[in-house]
Design an enzyme around this catalytic site. Structure first.
Site, PDB file in Angstrom:
ATOM      1  N   GLU A 274     -69.456 -72.520 -51.601  1.00  0.00           N
ATOM      2  CA  GLU A 274     -68.520 -73.351 -52.231  1.00  0.00           C
ATOM      3  C   GLU A 274     -68.718 -73.599 -53.485  1.00  0.00           C
ATOM      4  O   GLU A 274     -67.904 -73.556 -54.553  1.00  0.00           O
ATOM      5  CB  GLU A 274     -68.265 -74.815 -51.583  1.00  0.00           C
ATOM      6  CG  GLU A 274     -67.682 -74.281 -50.053  1.00  0.00           C
ATOM      7  CD  GLU A 274     -67.450 -75.791 -49.436  1.00  0.00           C
ATOM      8  OE1 GLU A 274     -68.703 -76.286 -48.792  1.00  0.00           O
ATOM      9  OE2 GLU A 274     -66.551 -76.543 -49.113  1.00  0.00           O
TER      10      GLU A 274
ATOM     11  N   GLU B   1     -69.382 -74.531 -41.523  1.00  0.00           N
ATOM     12  CA  GLU B   1     -69.347 -75.696 -41.196  1.00  0.00           C
ATOM     13  C   GLU B   1     -68.642 -76.431 -39.821  1.00  0.00           C
ATOM     14  O   GLU B   1     -69.124 -77.402 -39.599  1.00  0.00           O
ATOM     15  CB  GLU B   1     -68.447 -76.711 -42.492  1.00  0.00           C
ATOM     16  CG  GLU B   1     -69.124 -76.960 -43.609  1.00  0.00           C
ATOM     17  CD  GLU B   1     -68.887 -75.790 -44.717  1.00  0.00           C
ATOM     18  OE1 GLU B   1     -68.671 -74.640 -44.279  1.00  0.00           O
ATOM     19  OE2 GLU B   1     -69.315 -75.622 -45.992  1.00  0.00           O
TER      20      GLU B   1
HETATM   21  C1  LIG Z   1     -70.208 -79.960 -47.919  1.00  0.00           C
HETATM   22  C2  LIG Z   1     -70.366 -78.651 -47.225  1.00  0.00           C
HETATM   23  O1  LIG Z   1     -69.220 -78.026 -46.926  1.00  0.00           O
HETATM   24  C3  LIG Z   1     -71.041 -78.919 -45.941  1.00  0.00           C
HETATM   25  C4  LIG Z   1     -72.170 -77.862 -45.721  1.00  0.00           C
HETATM   26  O2  LIG Z   1     -72.656 -77.236 -46.544  1.00  0.00           O
HETATM   27  S1  LIG Z   1     -73.089 -77.958 -44.200  1.00  0.00           S
HETATM   28  C5  LIG Z   1     -74.159 -76.894 -44.183  1.00  0.00           C
HETATM   29  C6  LIG Z   1     -73.543 -75.656 -43.934  1.00  0.00           C
HETATM   30  N1  LIG Z   1     -74.662 -74.525 -43.793  1.00  0.00           N
HETATM   31  C7  LIG Z   1     -74.921 -74.162 -42.511  1.00  0.00           C
HETATM   32  O3  LIG Z   1     -74.262 -74.596 -41.636  1.00  0.00           O
HETATM   33  C8  LIG Z   1     -76.077 -73.079 -42.595  1.00  0.00           C
HETATM   34  C9  LIG Z   1     -77.035 -73.952 -41.643  1.00  0.00           C
HETATM   35  N2  LIG Z   1     -78.371 -73.213 -41.487  1.00  0.00           N
HETATM   36  C10 LIG Z   1     -78.507 -71.976 -40.997  1.00  0.00           C
HETATM   37  O4  LIG Z   1     -77.600 -71.456 -40.231  1.00  0.00           O
HETATM   38  C11 LIG Z   1     -79.511 -71.479 -40.972  1.00  0.00           C
HETATM   39  O5  LIG Z   1     -80.785 -72.285 -40.985  1.00  0.00           O
HETATM   40  C12 LIG Z   1     -79.879 -70.065 -42.098  1.00  0.00           C
HETATM   41  C13 LIG Z   1     -78.751 -69.079 -41.968  1.00  0.00           C
HETATM   42  C14 LIG Z   1     -79.590 -71.072 -43.337  1.00  0.00           C
HETATM   43  C15 LIG Z   1     -81.426 -69.673 -42.213  1.00  0.00           C
HETATM   44  O6  LIG Z   1     -81.964 -69.098 -40.890  1.00  0.00           O
HETATM   45  P1  LIG Z   1     -83.455 -68.907 -40.786  1.00  0.00           P
HETATM   46  O7  LIG Z   1     -83.954 -68.182 -41.633  1.00  0.00           O
HETATM   47  O8  LIG Z   1     -83.467 -68.596 -39.245  1.00  0.00           O
HETATM   48  O9  LIG Z   1     -84.221 -70.243 -40.744  1.00  0.00           O
HETATM   49  P2  LIG Z   1     -83.975 -71.782 -39.931  1.00  0.00           P
HETATM   50  O10 LIG Z   1     -85.301 -71.947 -39.081  1.00  0.00           O
HETATM   51  O11 LIG Z   1     -82.769 -71.884 -39.414  1.00  0.00           O
HETATM   52  O12 LIG Z   1     -84.022 -72.548 -41.148  1.00  0.00           O
HETATM   53  C16 LIG Z   1     -85.349 -73.082 -41.921  1.00  0.00           C
HETATM   54  C17 LIG Z   1     -85.323 -74.391 -42.333  1.00  0.00           C
HETATM   55  O13 LIG Z   1     -84.241 -74.802 -43.197  1.00  0.00           O
HETATM   56  C18 LIG Z   1     -83.593 -75.846 -42.630  1.00  0.00           C
HETATM   57  N3  LIG Z   1     -82.222 -75.718 -43.041  1.00  0.00           N
HETATM   58  C19 LIG Z   1     -81.382 -74.705 -42.907  1.00  0.00           C
HETATM   59  N4  LIG Z   1     -80.129 -75.008 -43.366  1.00  0.00           N
HETATM   60  C20 LIG Z   1     -80.275 -76.248 -44.039  1.00  0.00           C
HETATM   61  C21 LIG Z   1     -79.234 -77.168 -44.371  1.00  0.00           C
HETATM   62  N5  LIG Z   1     -78.185 -76.441 -44.818  1.00  0.00           N
HETATM   63  N6  LIG Z   1     -79.749 -78.252 -44.558  1.00  0.00           N
HETATM   64  C22 LIG Z   1     -81.021 -78.680 -44.148  1.00  0.00           C
HETATM   65  N7  LIG Z   1     -81.912 -77.914 -43.959  1.00  0.00           N
HETATM   66  C23 LIG Z   1     -81.661 -76.905 -43.517  1.00  0.00           C
HETATM   67  C24 LIG Z   1     -83.856 -75.806 -41.135  1.00  0.00           C
HETATM   68  O14 LIG Z   1     -83.530 -76.868 -40.495  1.00  0.00           O
HETATM   69  C25 LIG Z   1     -85.237 -75.166 -41.022  1.00  0.00           C
HETATM   70  O15 LIG Z   1     -86.026 -76.372 -41.245  1.00  0.00           O
HETATM   71  P3  LIG Z   1     -87.423 -76.292 -40.414  1.00  0.00           P
HETATM   72  O16 LIG Z   1     -88.222 -75.215 -41.023  1.00  0.00           O
HETATM   73  O17 LIG Z   1     -87.878 -77.722 -40.738  1.00  0.00           O
HETATM   74  O18 LIG Z   1     -87.253 -76.179 -38.886  1.00  0.00           O
END
Ligand SMILES: C[C@H](O)CC(=O)SCCNC(=O)CCNC(=O)[C@H](O)C(C)(C)COP(=O)(O)OP(=O)(O)OC[C@H]1O[C@@H](n2cnc3c(N)ncnc32)[C@H](O)[C@@H]1OP(=O)(O)O
Length: 722
Positions: A116, A136
């Protein structure tokens, strides 16, 4: 002073480009600290005369994984001065409305808020491997930083809906085709390409695009309304219990009908509400629960590292063995598949080929990749090539003496470092390894059928299994993209044991007068992919009866014995495979109820000496759900009490990925805690008085109910609250 959670850093080059880098390892989430630091850097860049343009990028080869999920629902010491301040003031007025252009340089990932912010920039350059998406909805919220408005304007409504509603990211090249990014560059020239691009915009040699006000990609209003209507129908069909996808569609529509600013405002208002919804809390819990499964006390905190596994041998090319082989070769492991004769071997290899072909047919794999993948598989009939295998996974039929013999042979033919895993779903691993001296290398690798599709891997350790072996299997699990849960050794391990009461309670209800089709329908409405009777049909009565007997043998005090399945089996109604079980199946495998089953139900009731209970026949949907699932919760409590599972959240993950429990309810124990231990105890206690011990609350549950402690609180937390 509290530790800052991430920051941005700015460096101004002699070319007049300020490069702002998001730094918040490991995935650069947008914490409030990051966003405030970003605002500060932008203000500096705007003020400085030597800055002509801005490049925004992320440290460590990752743009940003999105808004900081750990901050959801938490009241920090910073509050938005107005609704949608970050989206409407910071990103739209300040960044997108600035007199200096910004270009996003995207490597790794730009997800959620990450994408975004990038879309609010005036240009975007990505690497071909970068992943861009708005996932999301998977967290029960909607894109809240302008994504619902900018994505449709950049890629068109249909594609934007697909990406948002299915949480489906696109890679760099596709993003370029769609118009989501302006150019693709290799990682080592990404930032320099973005610098030049930004300067060219500043010098008006490239268009200065504000994506929020683009209109050329948006479909005409009439067409847009039709697309939105179709999306609503599809969303309802796919997830009838979920409201937030529909709300998201409303927000997108608002922007199309009333303009992007109105859409942005609605997005901000709705986002704030959704963040504190039960659905979002459950899905966020599930997100972190999944990640927590690979942190296993006494294994992953010992400082040991996983050994490299190059070659894996699989014994048995049946449904499970071939599925496991498929998964492994898909992740580039060299695999040898052993069978007892040519015919079985060919059948096993053909199954693997069929699994891969189905990917080719769906366009998920090229023919060339098919050839490369299948070349990693080798069929054998003896142990001749087991000298250099690093891991064996036995997947033969559930027969103790056969497995004992196999493990004794494996000990002779495999190198001493080789991990010896069994895919048994019920048999005690100590028994399997009884004839060997290698019990420290014996471990359970319980895959779920079909193994190349189901995401869960239950890793079973005995008291003798070494931490190194568990760690090696955890590492393989991660590489083959399974979610592993590490559990202790007992009949049924954690997943099947927790799930067993699901069918049992349903059978008890039927014996007492409830219609099986009604149970299936209520349980499906609750969110399960299928009800208990449809599931028995799918699994097959043979397997269901065999596992029932094994529970009866091991947990006799809490087993309900229904004769319904054996009676149906006598008439060769054994499930979907023969197109006749609880349901009748047509040639397209469509299930329809069969009035004939009444006769089996009556026979089962009469042998059990039960007359239908009028009270039960008037059960509400909620009561049926509770009578089916609370015994599963009870069993989950026993599993925790016996330390078969390390933590409650592992059972939440197991219930979702192994049983199909709806993730938007957070998992079985998370859901149970929304009902409360006291309530669950009182329900089970009452039913146990009328319907017997299969409902009897266990001591863990009774204790927590008495003390008012959540079922999922860790044991030490529970004690500290005493
Ligand atoms: C206002 C906005 O519209 C709202 C948003 O943006 S909501 C967030 C949208 N983003 C997401 O949904 C992405 C969520 N994350 C993921 O899908 C996956 O973590 C990823 C593809 C980014 C990375 O995957 P991968 O490399 O396998 O690592 P993964 O083990 O999942 O994550 C690594 C660490 O980062 C953390 N992390 C990942 N995304 C995060 C996020 N958005 N916020 C906080 N922590 C996050 C995980 O909890 C993990 O923490 P840990 O090591 O303490 O367990």
């Amino acid at each position: 002073m509290a530790k800052r959670k991430g920051r941005t850093e700015m460096e101004v080059g002699p070319d007049g480009v300020a490069v702002i880098t998001i730094i918040n390892p490991p995935v650069n989430p947008l914490s409030i600290d990051v966003l405030l630091s970003l605002r500060e850097n932008y203000e500096q860049a705007f003020k400085r005369d030597d800055v002509k343009a801005i490049v925004l990028t992320g440290a460590g080869g990752k743009f940003s994984g999105g808004f900081d999920i750990t901050a959801f629902g938490q009241k920090g010491n910073w509050e938005e001065p107005e609704v949608g301040y970050i989206s409407r003031v910071l990103l739209t007025e300040t960044l997108e409305g600035a007199r200096k252009p910004s270009v996003a340089a995207i490597d790794g990932l730009a997800l959620g808020g990450g994408l975004e912010i990038a879309m609010a920039c005036h240009g975007r350059i990505a690497t071909s491997t970068a992943q861009l998406g708005l996932p999301e909805l998977q967290l029960g919220i909607i894109p809240g930083l302008g994504g619902t408005q900018r994505l449709p304007r950049l890629v068109g409504l249909s594609k934007a809906l697909e990406m948002i509603l299915l949480s489906k990211p696109v890679k760099g090249e596709e993003a370029l085709d769609l118009g989501l990014v302006d150019a693709v560059a290799p990682a080592d020239t990404l930032v320099s390409t973005a610098r030049l691009w930004a300067l060219e915009i500043a010098e008006f040699r490239r268009p200065w695009i504000k994506s929020l006000y683009k209109t050329d990609k948006l479909e005409p209003l009439g067409e847009a309304r039709e697309i939105l209507k179709f999306a609503r129908v599809q969303s309802q069909k796919q997830a009838p219990n979920l409201q937030h996808p529909l709300i998201c569609i409303d927000v997108i529509e608002e922007g199309i009908v009333s303009g992007a600013d109105a859409g942005l405002l609605k997005e901000a208002v709705v986002s704030r509400e959704l963040q504190s919804s039960e659905t979002s809390k459950s899905l966020v819990h599930f997100f972190f629960a999944q990640r927590a499964t690979s942190k296993v006390p006494g294994i992953t905190d010992l400082g040991i590292v996983p050994r490299k596994i190059n070659k894996v041998a699989i014994l048995g090319g049946g449904l499970m063995g071939s599925g496991i082989a498929t998964t492994l070769i898909l992740s580039n492991y060299q695999v040898i598949l052993k069978e007892v004769n040519e015919k079985f071997l060919k059948a096993g290899i053909d199954r693997v080929k069929a699994n891969l072909h189905s990917r080719v047919n769906k366009g998920k794999m090229t023919q060339e990749k098919f050839e490369r993948t299948i070349s990693l598989l080798k069929g054998v009939l003896d142990y001749g090539q087991f000298k250099d295998v690093d891991m064996v996974i036995e997947a033969v039929i559930e027969n103790v003496s056969l497995k004992q013999q196999i493990f004794a042979d494996l000990e002779k033919h495999c190198p001493p470092h080789c991990v010896l895993a069994s895919n048994t779903s019920t048999i005690n691993l100590n028994l399997i390894g009884e004839m060997t001296r290698s019990q420290d290398r014996i471990v359970g690798a319980h895959f779920f059928s079909p193994a190349h599709i189901m995401p869960l891997l239950e890793i079973v350790r005995t008291h003798k299994t070494s931490p190194q072996v568990v760690l090696d299997l955890l590492d393989v699990g991660k590489k083959i993209r399974k979610t592993p849960i590490v559990v202790g050794n007992c009949t049924g391990f954690a997943v099947n044991r927790m799930f067993f009461p699901y069918t049992q309670s349903a059978l008890l209800l039927v014996d007492h007068g409830v219609d099986p089709y009604h149970i299936d329908s209520v349980v499906t409405k609750f969110g399960m992919p299928m009800g208990p009777f449809r599931l028995v049909d799918l699994v097959g009565f043979g397997v269901a009866i065999a596992s029932g007997l094994s529970y009866l043998e091991n947990y006799p005090e809490r087993c309900y014995r229904s004769m319904l399945l054996p009676f149906m089996m006598e008439d060769k109604r054994t499930g979907e495979a023969v197109r006749k079980g609880f349901y009748l199946y047509n040639e397209k495998r469509k299930a329809s109820p069969d009035p004939e089953i009444k006769k089996y139900i009556e026979k089962s009731r009469s042998i059990a000496g039960i007359t239908p209970d009028p009270k039960l026949m008037k059960l509400t949907d909620k009561e049926i759900v509770e009578m089916v699932f609370l015994p599963c919760v009870n069993e989950a409590c026993r599993i925790l009490d016996e330390k078969i599972a390390v933590k409650a959240s592992d059972l939440d993950v197991a219930s979702v990925m192994g049983m199909g429990f709806p993730p938007y309810r957070g998992g079985i124990l998370f859901w149970a805690d929304t009902l409360g231990a006291k309530y669950i105890y009182s329900r089970l206690e009452e039913w146990s008085k009328t319907y017997g011990n299969s409902f009897k609350p266990c001591s863990y549950l009774s204790q927590r109910a008495a003390e008012g402690i959540p079922l999922s609180a860790a044991a030490n937390q529970a004690k500290s609250r005493l």
